[in-house]
Motif scaffolding. Structure first.
Motif, PDB file in Angstrom:
ATOM      1  N   ARG A 123      -5.188   1.382   7.562  1.00  0.00           N
ATOM      2  CA  ARG A 123      -5.431   0.920   6.063  1.00  0.00           C
ATOM      3  C   ARG A 123      -6.309  -0.155   6.015  1.00  0.00           C
ATOM      4  O   ARG A 123      -7.281  -0.388   5.482  1.00  0.00           O
ATOM      5  CB  ARG A 123      -4.140   0.978   5.255  1.00  0.00           C
ATOM      6  N   ASP A 124      -5.795  -1.210   6.893  1.00  0.00           N
ATOM      7  CA  ASP A 124      -6.569  -2.605   6.806  1.00  0.00           C
ATOM      8  C   ASP A 124      -7.985  -2.306   7.206  1.00  0.00           C
ATOM      9  O   ASP A 124      -8.819  -3.037   6.513  1.00  0.00           O
ATOM     10  CB  ASP A 124      -5.946  -3.486   7.808  1.00  0.00           C
ATOM     11  N   GLU A 125      -8.283  -1.503   8.051  1.00  0.00           N
ATOM     12  CA  GLU A 125      -9.793  -1.262   8.627  1.00  0.00           C
ATOM     13  C   GLU A 125     -10.488  -0.444   7.434  1.00  0.00           C
ATOM     14  O   GLU A 125     -11.623  -0.952   7.106  1.00  0.00           O
ATOM     15  CB  GLU A 125      -9.855  -0.388   9.870  1.00  0.00           C
ATOM     16  N   PHE A 126      -9.632   0.192   6.678  1.00  0.00           N
ATOM     17  CA  PHE A 126     -10.332   1.060   5.698  1.00  0.00           C
ATOM     18  C   PHE A 126     -10.619  -0.044   4.634  1.00  0.00           C
ATOM     19  O   PHE A 126     -11.848   0.244   3.943  1.00  0.00           O
ATOM     20  CB  PHE A 126      -9.469   2.102   5.347  1.00  0.00           C
ATOM     21  N   VAL A 127      -9.744  -0.536   4.141  1.00  0.00           N
ATOM     22  CA  VAL A 127     -10.086  -1.610   2.875  1.00  0.00           C
ATOM     23  C   VAL A 127     -11.101  -2.584   3.294  1.00  0.00           C
ATOM     24  O   VAL A 127     -11.910  -2.875   2.338  1.00  0.00           O
ATOM     25  CB  VAL A 127      -8.767  -2.026   2.354  1.00  0.00           C
ATOM     26  N   ALA A 128     -11.230  -2.920   4.472  1.00  0.00           N
ATOM     27  CA  ALA A 128     -12.338  -4.046   4.869  1.00  0.00           C
ATOM     28  C   ALA A 128     -13.525  -3.227   4.884  1.00  0.00           C
ATOM     29  O   ALA A 128     -14.762  -3.969   4.323  1.00  0.00           O
ATOM     30  CB  ALA A 128     -11.972  -4.432   6.238  1.00  0.00           C
ATOM     31  N   TRP A 129     -13.697  -2.106   5.290  1.00  0.00           N
ATOM     32  CA  TRP A 129     -14.756  -1.196   5.352  1.00  0.00           C
ATOM     33  C   TRP A 129     -15.290  -1.065   3.638  1.00  0.00           C
ATOM     34  O   TRP A 129     -16.421  -1.047   3.270  1.00  0.00           O
ATOM     35  CB  TRP A 129     -14.698   0.102   5.828  1.00  0.00           C
ATOM     36  N   ALA A 130     -14.527  -0.853   2.986  1.00  0.00           N
ATOM     37  CA  ALA A 130     -14.546  -0.429   1.400  1.00  0.00           C
ATOM     38  C   ALA A 130     -15.421  -1.679   0.961  1.00  0.00           C
ATOM     39  O   ALA A 130     -16.185  -1.642  -0.119  1.00  0.00           O
ATOM     40  CB  ALA A 130     -13.407  -0.206   0.736  1.00  0.00           C
ATOM     41  N   ASP A 131     -14.742  -2.908   1.358  1.00  0.00           N
ATOM     42  CA  ASP A 131     -15.353  -4.239   0.622  1.00  0.00           C
ATOM     43  C   ASP A 131     -17.080  -4.463   1.047  1.00  0.00           C
ATOM     44  O   ASP A 131     -17.625  -5.041   0.438  1.00  0.00           O
ATOM     45  CB  ASP A 131     -14.865  -5.483   1.408  1.00  0.00           C
ATOM     46  N   THR A 132     -17.386  -3.541   1.995  1.00  0.00           N
ATOM     47  CA  THR A 132     -18.803  -3.739   2.643  1.00  0.00           C
ATOM     48  C   THR A 132     -19.746  -2.700   1.723  1.00  0.00           C
ATOM     49  O   THR A 132     -21.103  -2.795   2.035  1.00  0.00           O
ATOM     50  CB  THR A 132     -18.955  -3.655   4.098  1.00  0.00           C
TER      51      THR A 132
ATOM     52  N   PRO B  53     -14.086   1.356  -7.197  1.00  0.00           N
ATOM     53  CA  PRO B  53     -14.515   0.143  -6.301  1.00  0.00           C
ATOM     54  C   PRO B  53     -13.370  -0.313  -5.252  1.00  0.00           C
ATOM     55  O   PRO B  53     -12.269  -0.030  -5.555  1.00  0.00           O
ATOM     56  CB  PRO B  53     -14.517  -0.873  -7.615  1.00  0.00           C
ATOM     57  N   ALA B  54     -13.895  -1.476  -4.576  1.00  0.00           N
ATOM     58  CA  ALA B  54     -13.034  -1.450  -3.399  1.00  0.00           C
ATOM     59  C   ALA B  54     -11.843  -2.428  -3.963  1.00  0.00           C
ATOM     60  O   ALA B  54     -10.898  -2.121  -3.150  1.00  0.00           O
ATOM     61  CB  ALA B  54     -14.095  -2.498  -2.559  1.00  0.00           C
ATOM     62  N   THR B  55     -11.805  -3.171  -5.048  1.00  0.00           N
ATOM     63  CA  THR B  55     -10.821  -3.916  -5.387  1.00  0.00           C
ATOM     64  C   THR B  55      -9.655  -2.769  -5.900  1.00  0.00           C
ATOM     65  O   THR B  55      -8.452  -2.946  -5.442  1.00  0.00           O
ATOM     66  CB  THR B  55     -10.979  -4.598  -6.811  1.00  0.00           C
ATOM     67  N   VAL B  56     -10.046  -1.548  -6.453  1.00  0.00           N
ATOM     68  CA  VAL B  56      -9.044  -0.611  -6.649  1.00  0.00           C
ATOM     69  C   VAL B  56      -8.496  -0.010  -5.429  1.00  0.00           C
ATOM     70  O   VAL B  56      -7.377   0.156  -5.327  1.00  0.00           O
ATOM     71  CB  VAL B  56      -9.771   0.430  -7.728  1.00  0.00           C
ATOM     72  N   VAL B  57      -9.503   0.307  -4.625  1.00  0.00           N
ATOM     73  CA  VAL B  57      -9.043   0.793  -3.396  1.00  0.00           C
ATOM     74  C   VAL B  57      -7.937  -0.030  -2.655  1.00  0.00           C
ATOM     75  O   VAL B  57      -7.106   0.364  -1.948  1.00  0.00           O
ATOM     76  CB  VAL B  57     -10.113   1.003  -2.282  1.00  0.00           C
ATOM     77  N   ARG B  58      -8.296  -1.211  -2.304  1.00  0.00           N
ATOM     78  CA  ARG B  58      -7.310  -2.189  -1.762  1.00  0.00           C
ATOM     79  C   ARG B  58      -5.923  -1.995  -2.446  1.00  0.00           C
ATOM     80  O   ARG B  58      -4.908  -2.084  -1.576  1.00  0.00           O
ATOM     81  CB  ARG B  58      -7.846  -3.582  -2.025  1.00  0.00           C
ATOM     82  N   ARG B  59      -5.935  -2.150  -3.653  1.00  0.00           N
ATOM     83  CA  ARG B  59      -4.637  -2.129  -4.265  1.00  0.00           C
ATOM     84  C   ARG B  59      -3.912  -0.682  -4.557  1.00  0.00           C
ATOM     85  O   ARG B  59      -2.790  -0.754  -4.419  1.00  0.00           O
ATOM     86  CB  ARG B  59      -4.550  -2.739  -5.670  1.00  0.00           C
TER      87      ARG B  59
END
Length: 319
Positions: A76-85, A92-98
């Motif tokens: 999950r950490d790798e996934f949300v870091a990827w989404a930010d890019t 959006p990435a903010t929603v994905v992270r939360r």
């Protein structure tokens, strides 16, 4: 606005939309393939793209839509870091992270949403063995409870336990210990027996508008015994939601825009999963904003409505 979408519109190129998937589904889930044709009729090209494929040029797309990256939960950490890019990512990435950490449910509950009562056990809060049964989520230790990790997908590591049975209580404790050893926060929720009769109601929204709903039959028949594949098989039927379910789902999405940070463009898609509580009132069991199945095969016109929402998002980016 963005350089890519403006230049493609100016050149008359067909907009290109990435449907983001995982290596196990390189050609997309069959449900998502239903959207390719209605988008093509609107002059929009869909390209399947595996989220962790380093060869993918995410800047080459006018929109990137998360669809079936269902192998992310163990990374999950790798996934949300990827989404930010990823530029122009929906949701959006903010929603994905939360949204990929189910502790967002606590935030929605604080915002006034009716959520299944949940006790959160951090890794340093394992239930004590040999202790007298402790109350769980303020409901007491009698009856059945669901144990699952705060970060998971497809019912992975989710089990149902009768905590009044010593053998099953032992299994539940071992389940919690296993998740804690992996660094996971654990969710303990009462098993709401209405699901055995009524099932879950999943309501799909595209561009903020209700599209359709389905009924999911009961899935948890006992302690967690492992899984084969990315998700558990589900029993799905079309369903017309009640007025009460629609009202609760609408309230959930209103609260989500603040709690989960949907941003100025809002949510391209959302799935609200509800279940009746002991009084028959719909309560939220999960809000799926990252990679939900949208069950397009179960409602005529649903794939077209999703395509319309995508086209509208593209038009707004180019406007």
């Amino acid at each position: 606005m963005n350089r890519r979408s403006i230049s493609s519109a100016a050149r008359g190129d067909a907009p290109r939309v990435a449907f983001i998937t995982c290596a196990d589904l390189p050609d997309l889930d069959p449900d998502d393939r239903l959207v390719i044709e209605p988008l093509a009729r609107r002059g929009i090209t869909v390209v399947p793209a595996v989220w962790d494929d380093p060869a993918v040029d995410w800047d080459a797309f006018d929109l990137a839509v998360l669809r079936s990256p269902w192998d992310y939960s163990g990374r999950r950490d790798e996934f949300v870091a990827w989404a930010d890019t990823v530029p122009r990512l929906a949701n959006p990435a903010t929603v994905v992270r939360r949204n990929t950490d189910k502790r967002y449910l606590a935030g929605l509950a604080e915002a006034g949403v009716s959520v299944v009562p949940t006790r959160w056990l951090a890794p340093d809060e394992s239930p004590a063995r040999d202790a007298s049964p402790a109350p769980v989520a303020g409901l007491g230790a009698e009856g059945e409870y669901v144990v699952k990790p705060a970060i998971s997908a497809g019912s992975y590591e989710t089990g149902r336990y009768d905590l009044s049975d010593p053998g099953q209580r032992e299994l539940a404790e071992r389940h919690v210990e296993r998740l804690h050893a992996a660094g996971q926060t654990v969710m303990v929720q009462p098993y709401l027996g209405a699901v055995d009769r009524h099932g879950e109601t999943a309501l799909m929204f595209f561009g903020g508008r209700f599209s359709h709903a389905i009924r999911k039959g009961p899935m948890l028949d006992g302690p967690y015994r492992g899984m084969e594949g990315l998700y558990r098989p589900e029993l799905i039927d079309p369903r017309r939601p009640s007025d009460g379910e629609l009202a609760v789902a609408t309230r959930v999405l209103e609260a989500a825009s603040a709690v989960l940070g949907a941003g100025p463009d809002g949510l391209l898609y959302a799935r609200v999963d509800l279940i009746p509580d002991p009084d028959g009132t719909p309560v939220l069991i999960e809000l799926e904003l990252t990679e939900p199945s949208l069950f397009l095969t179960h409602e005529p016109g649903a794939a077209g409505r999703f395509a319309e929402a995508i086209a509208a998002r593209l038009a707004g980016a180019n406007g």
